[in-house]
Design an enzyme around this catalytic site. Structure first.
Site, short mmCIF file in Angstrom:
data_model
loop_
_atom_site.label_atom_id
_atom_site.label_comp_id
_atom_site.label_asym_id
_atom_site.label_seq_id
_atom_site.Cartn_x
_atom_site.Cartn_y
_atom_site.Cartn_z
N ALA A 126 -4.79 5.53 -5.81
CA ALA A 126 -5.88 6.25 -6.45
C ALA A 126 -5.46 7.27 -7.50
O ALA A 126 -6.32 7.84 -8.16
CB ALA A 126 -6.79 6.92 -5.41
N ASP A 127 -4.17 7.53 -7.66
CA ASP A 127 -3.77 8.51 -8.67
C ASP A 127 -2.36 8.22 -9.20
O ASP A 127 -1.52 9.12 -9.27
CB ASP A 127 -3.85 9.92 -8.09
CG ASP A 127 -3.89 11.00 -9.17
OD1 ASP A 127 -4.30 10.68 -10.31
OD2 ASP A 127 -3.52 12.15 -8.88
N VAL A 128 -2.13 6.96 -9.58
CA VAL A 128 -0.83 6.59 -10.14
C VAL A 128 -0.70 7.19 -11.54
O VAL A 128 -1.59 7.01 -12.38
CB VAL A 128 -0.67 5.06 -10.21
CG1 VAL A 128 0.66 4.69 -10.85
CG2 VAL A 128 -0.79 4.45 -8.82
N ASN A 174 3.53 11.50 -10.64
CA ASN A 174 3.57 11.11 -9.23
C ASN A 174 4.66 10.07 -8.95
O ASN A 174 4.65 9.42 -7.92
CB ASN A 174 2.21 10.58 -8.78
CG ASN A 174 1.21 11.70 -8.57
OD1 ASN A 174 1.59 12.86 -8.40
ND2 ASN A 174 -0.07 11.38 -8.61
N THR A 232 -7.00 10.35 -12.60
CA THR A 232 -6.72 11.32 -13.65
C THR A 232 -6.87 10.66 -15.01
O THR A 232 -6.08 9.77 -15.34
CB THR A 232 -5.28 11.87 -13.51
OG1 THR A 232 -5.12 12.44 -12.21
CG2 THR A 232 -4.99 12.91 -14.57
#
Length: 234
Positions: free
Chosen positions: A27-29, A33, A68
Site C-alpha cells: 500500500a505504500d511502495v 521505503n 503517496t
C-alpha cells in the site's frame, strides 16, 4: 549500472509477489521505503499501511485506500471502482523505477499541465525524454508497470520480476506499453495527412495512396505490433 538497478527492483517485485500470494498488499511502495544493505541487497520496509485485501475479490474498499502521490495508482482516486491491491503495488513499484531512471522526483515527469490533476491522470513522459541513457527495454518494463489502465499492467509482481530478469540476462523484453502504441498512432496519422496532400498535388496516384493507407491502417488497428514475436517466444 542499470542491470544492478533492475536486480534491485526485481528483488522488491519478488518480495511483493510473496506478500500478494498471501492475500496482502504493501500500500505504500516508494523509494524511501526501500533500504539497501551494505552488500547491495534491497529490503522493502515500513509495513505500517500494509493490510489484507479488503474484498473477497482482492479489491480495495474505499476506507482502505492509501498511498503517496505520485506513487498512488490513478484508480485509487476513483471511488466508483474497487482497485486491486496487487496492481496498486505494481504501479507504485513502476513509479519507483521511473523515479530512479530519471534521477529525481517522478512528478518532474508528469505529462499533464494541471498539477492538481496530474497524480490522478497517471500520465508520464517517457523516461528517455528526461534521461537519454535509459536502456529502451528497461523503459518498456517501467511503462508497462505504470499503465493507467490496471488491466494493461503486469498482472502479477512475479511477471514484472520475470521481465526484469529477461533484461538482466540480455533476453528479449516483450513488454509493449500502450504509450508506444499511442505514439505510433500519432506518427502514422501525420503520414496519412501527408498522403492526402501528396495525392492532391498529384505526386502520387489514387492507387498508390490507397495502397499506402492500407499498410498504415493495418499497423494502427493491430492491438500489439509485436504480437507474432510474443506468440513465438520460448
Amino acid at each position: 549500472d542499470y542491470k544492478a538497478l533492475a536486480r534491485a527492483i526485481r528483488d522488491i517485485a519478488l518480495a511483493l509477489d510473496f506478500l500478494h500470494r498471501r492475500g496482502h498488499f504493501h500500500a505504500d511502495v516508494k523509494p524511501s521505503n526501500i533500504l539497501v544493505a551494505t552488500e547491495g541487497k534491497p529490503y522493502l520496509t515500513d509495513f505500517g499501511l500494509s493490510r489484507s485485501e479488503c474484498g473477497q475479490d482482492k479489491s480495495i474498499s474505499n476506507h482502505c485506500r492509501c498511498g503517496t502521490p505520485p506513487f498512488a495508482a490513478p484508480e485509487l482516486f476513483d471511488t466508483s471502482v474497487r482497485p486491486d491491491g496487487a496492481l496498486v503495488d505494481i504501479y507504485a513499484l513502476g513509479v519507483t523505477l521511473y523515479s530512479v531512471l530519471i534521477g529525481g522526483d517522478p512528478s518532474q515527469g508528469y505529462d499533464d499541465p494541471d498539477p492538481q490533476q496530474a497524480p490522478r491522470s497517471g500520465k508520464f513522459k517517457l523516461p528517455r525524454e528526461l534521461n537519454d541513457e535509459v536502456p529502451e527495454p528497461l523503459q518498456r518494463i517501467c511503462l508497462k508497470a505504470i499503465e493507467i489502465t490496471p488491466d494493461l499492467r503486469y498482472q502479477s509482481a512475479a511477471a514484472m520480476a520475470q521481465a526484469l530478469d529477461d533484461f538482466i540476462n540480455g533476453k528479449e523484453v516483450l513488454a509493449r506499453p500502450s504509450m508506444y502504441q499511442r505514439a505510433l498512432q500519432g506518427k502514422i496519422q501525420n503520414h496519412l495527412v501527408d498522403l492526402e496532400e501528396w495525392h492532391k498535388e498529384r505526386l502520387i496516384d489514387l492507387a498508390t495512396k490507397d495502397s499506402l493507407r492500407q499498410h498504415y491502417d493495418s499497423m494502427v488497428l493491430r492491438a500489439d505490433p509485436w504480437h507474432e514475436l510474443a506468440e513465438h517466444a520460448p
